[in-house]
Design a protein around this motif. Structure first.
Motif, PDB file in Angstrom:
ATOM      1  N   TYR A 273       0.811  -1.208   0.000  1.00 34.70           N
ATOM      2  CA  TYR A 273       0.000   0.000   0.000  1.00 34.70           C
ATOM      3  C   TYR A 273       0.845   1.259   0.000  1.00 34.70           C
ATOM      4  O   TYR A 273       0.431   2.296  -0.492  1.00 34.70           O
ATOM      5  N   THR A 274       2.059   1.192   0.526  1.00 38.78           N
ATOM      6  CA  THR A 274       2.906   2.379   0.595  1.00 38.78           C
ATOM      7  C   THR A 274       3.655   2.628  -0.708  1.00 38.78           C
ATOM      8  O   THR A 274       3.750   3.765  -1.159  1.00 38.78           O
ATOM      9  N   TYR A 275       4.183   1.570  -1.314  1.00 37.99           N
ATOM     10  CA  TYR A 275       5.103   1.748  -2.433  1.00 37.99           C
ATOM     11  C   TYR A 275       4.537   1.411  -3.806  1.00 37.99           C
ATOM     12  O   TYR A 275       5.203   1.657  -4.802  1.00 37.99           O
ATOM     13  N   VAL A 276       3.338   0.861  -3.882  1.00 36.55           N
ATOM     14  CA  VAL A 276       2.750   0.503  -5.176  1.00 36.55           C
ATOM     15  C   VAL A 276       1.594   1.453  -5.455  1.00 36.55           C
ATOM     16  O   VAL A 276       0.732   1.660  -4.600  1.00 36.55           O
ATOM     17  N   THR A 277       1.566   2.020  -6.654  1.00 41.93           N
ATOM     18  CA  THR A 277       0.561   3.030  -6.969  1.00 41.93           C
ATOM     19  C   THR A 277      -0.762   2.455  -7.484  1.00 41.93           C
ATOM     20  O   THR A 277      -1.799   2.747  -6.910  1.00 41.93           O
ATOM     21  N   PRO A 278      -0.790   1.650  -8.551  1.00 37.38           N
ATOM     22  CA  PRO A 278      -2.087   1.157  -9.055  1.00 37.38           C
ATOM     23  C   PRO A 278      -2.761   0.197  -8.077  1.00 37.38           C
ATOM     24  O   PRO A 278      -2.114  -0.651  -7.462  1.00 37.38           O
ATOM     25  N   ASP A 279      -4.084   0.349  -7.946  1.00 40.07           N
ATOM     26  CA  ASP A 279      -4.838  -0.477  -6.992  1.00 40.07           C
ATOM     27  C   ASP A 279      -4.776  -1.966  -7.320  1.00 40.07           C
ATOM     28  O   ASP A 279      -4.702  -2.797  -6.421  1.00 40.07           O
ATOM     29  N   VAL A 280      -4.831  -2.303  -8.614  1.00 43.30           N
ATOM     30  CA  VAL A 280      -4.808  -3.708  -9.002  1.00 43.30           C
ATOM     31  C   VAL A 280      -3.492  -4.351  -8.561  1.00 43.30           C
ATOM     32  O   VAL A 280      -3.478  -5.473  -8.051  1.00 43.30           O
ATOM     33  N   LEU A 281      -2.394  -3.625  -8.726  1.00 48.28           N
ATOM     34  CA  LEU A 281      -1.100  -4.170  -8.324  1.00 48.28           C
ATOM     35  C   LEU A 281      -0.977  -4.274  -6.811  1.00 48.28           C
ATOM     36  O   LEU A 281      -0.276  -5.146  -6.307  1.00 48.28           O
ATOM     37  N   LYS A 282      -1.661  -3.403  -6.079  1.00 47.10           N
ATOM     38  CA  LYS A 282      -1.646  -3.501  -4.614  1.00 47.10           C
ATOM     39  C   LYS A 282      -2.248  -4.828  -4.170  1.00 47.10           C
ATOM     40  O   LYS A 282      -1.663  -5.549  -3.369  1.00 47.10           O
ATOM     41  N   PHE A 283      -3.420  -5.154  -4.684  1.00 51.88           N
ATOM     42  CA  PHE A 283      -4.092  -6.390  -4.303  1.00 51.88           C
ATOM     43  C   PHE A 283      -3.322  -7.614  -4.797  1.00 51.88           C
ATOM     44  O   PHE A 283      -3.220  -8.618  -4.095  1.00 51.88           O
ATOM     45  N   ALA A 284      -2.768  -7.536  -6.000  1.00 53.73           N
ATOM     46  CA  ALA A 284      -1.984  -8.650  -6.530  1.00 53.73           C
ATOM     47  C   ALA A 284      -0.719  -8.859  -5.700  1.00 53.73           C
ATOM     48  O   ALA A 284      -0.341  -9.997  -5.416  1.00 53.73           O
TER      49      ALA A 284
END
Length: 65
Positions: free
Chosen positions: A28-39
């Motif tokens: 959640y801190t270092y990844v921007t796109p939401d899809v990549l956060k969940f993945a």
């Protein structure tokens, strides 16, 4: 024997929650796109579970069986 299984379960649960929490925070801190956060969170939980399972299996800790 029951105490040993309780300790093994507690170690597993605490490691799982701790490592999962750190990976979720990092995603959640270092990844921007939401899809990549969940993945990223799903992938890290899968890797954490696999490593913990293999570690417990190598140590012959079979509290789940």
């Amino acid at each position: 024997m029951a105490t040993e299984r309780a300790i093994q379960f507690a170690v597993f649960a605490l490691l799982l929650v701790g490592l999962g929490g750190v990976s979720a925070w990092a995603s959640y801190t270092y990844v921007t796109p939401d899809v990549l956060k969940f993945a990223g969170i799903a992938l890290s939980w899968g890797i954490i579970l696999l490593v913990l399972y293999l570690g417990f299996k190598k140590l012959n800790w079979e509290w789940w069986g």
